[in-house]
Design a protein around this motif. Structure first.
Motif, PDB file in Angstrom:
ATOM      1  N   LYS A  83       0.811  -1.143  -0.044  1.00 40.75           N
ATOM      2  CA  LYS A  83       0.096   0.052   0.034  1.00 40.75           C
ATOM      3  C   LYS A  83       0.929   1.439  -0.017  1.00 40.75           C
ATOM      4  N   TRP A  84       1.799   1.296   0.890  1.00 33.32           N
ATOM      5  CA  TRP A  84       2.642   2.244   0.975  1.00 33.32           C
ATOM      6  C   TRP A  84       3.517   2.500  -0.352  1.00 33.32           C
ATOM      7  N   VAL A  85       4.129   1.511  -0.905  1.00 36.30           N
ATOM      8  CA  VAL A  85       4.798   1.673  -2.400  1.00 36.30           C
ATOM      9  C   VAL A  85       3.512   2.120  -3.514  1.00 36.30           C
ATOM     10  N   GLN A  87       1.514   4.043  -3.484  1.00 36.02           N
ATOM     11  CA  GLN A  87       1.517   5.568  -3.199  1.00 36.02           C
ATOM     12  C   GLN A  87       2.430   6.474  -4.368  1.00 36.02           C
ATOM     13  N   TYR A  88       3.408   5.719  -4.483  1.00 35.41           N
ATOM     14  CA  TYR A  88       4.777   6.413  -5.202  1.00 35.41           C
ATOM     15  C   TYR A  88       5.006   5.745  -6.394  1.00 35.41           C
ATOM     16  N   VAL A  89       4.237   4.685  -6.830  1.00 36.60           N
ATOM     17  CA  VAL A  89       4.777   4.129  -7.823  1.00 36.60           C
ATOM     18  C   VAL A  89       3.538   3.756  -8.884  1.00 36.60           C
ATOM     19  N   ASP A  90       3.409   4.388 -10.062  1.00 39.48           N
ATOM     20  CA  ASP A  90       2.409   4.285 -10.990  1.00 39.48           C
ATOM     21  C   ASP A  90       2.214   2.957 -11.457  1.00 39.48           C
ATOM     22  N   GLN A  91       1.091   2.178 -11.364  1.00 39.08           N
ATOM     23  CA  GLN A  91       0.726   0.790 -11.690  1.00 39.08           C
ATOM     24  C   GLN A  91       0.296   0.820 -13.421  1.00 39.08           C
TER      25      GLN A  91
END
Length: 91
Positions: A83-85, A87-91
């Motif tokens: 969940k934290w990742v 926030q910063y990485v587009d999927q």
């Protein structure tokens, strides 16, 4: 999970992803990823750390083989990290 090393975090993820996570299988997966040999002296102390932290449970398959599985806490930690990742990485 913030207090884990990168290797321990990778070990936790691989443990979660394998159908039968035992020491040799974990070692082989990490060797494929890191593209170098993972020595027993690195693997097993780090697995023991994950067990001590309550993220992984260790059980005996037979007299020579230990199995490892995520605990509920380990699963929650992976989910929180993802969940934290996200926030910063587009999927």
């Amino acid at each position: 999970m913030y207090d884990l090393t990168g290797f321990q975090r990778d070990l936790l993820y691989v443990t979660a992803g394998l159908e039968e996570p035992h020491g040799l299988a974990l070692k082989e997966e990490l060797e494929d990823y890191y593209e170098k040999e993972i020595h027993h002296g690195r693997l097993y102390p780090n697995l023991d750390t994950l067990v001590e932290k309550g993220l992984v449970e260790k059980s005996e398959k037979d007299r020579r083989t230990n199995m490892y599985s995520l605990t509920r806490r380990g699963q929650r930690e992976i989910e929180a990290r993802q969940k934290w990742v996200d926030q910063y990485v587009d999927q």
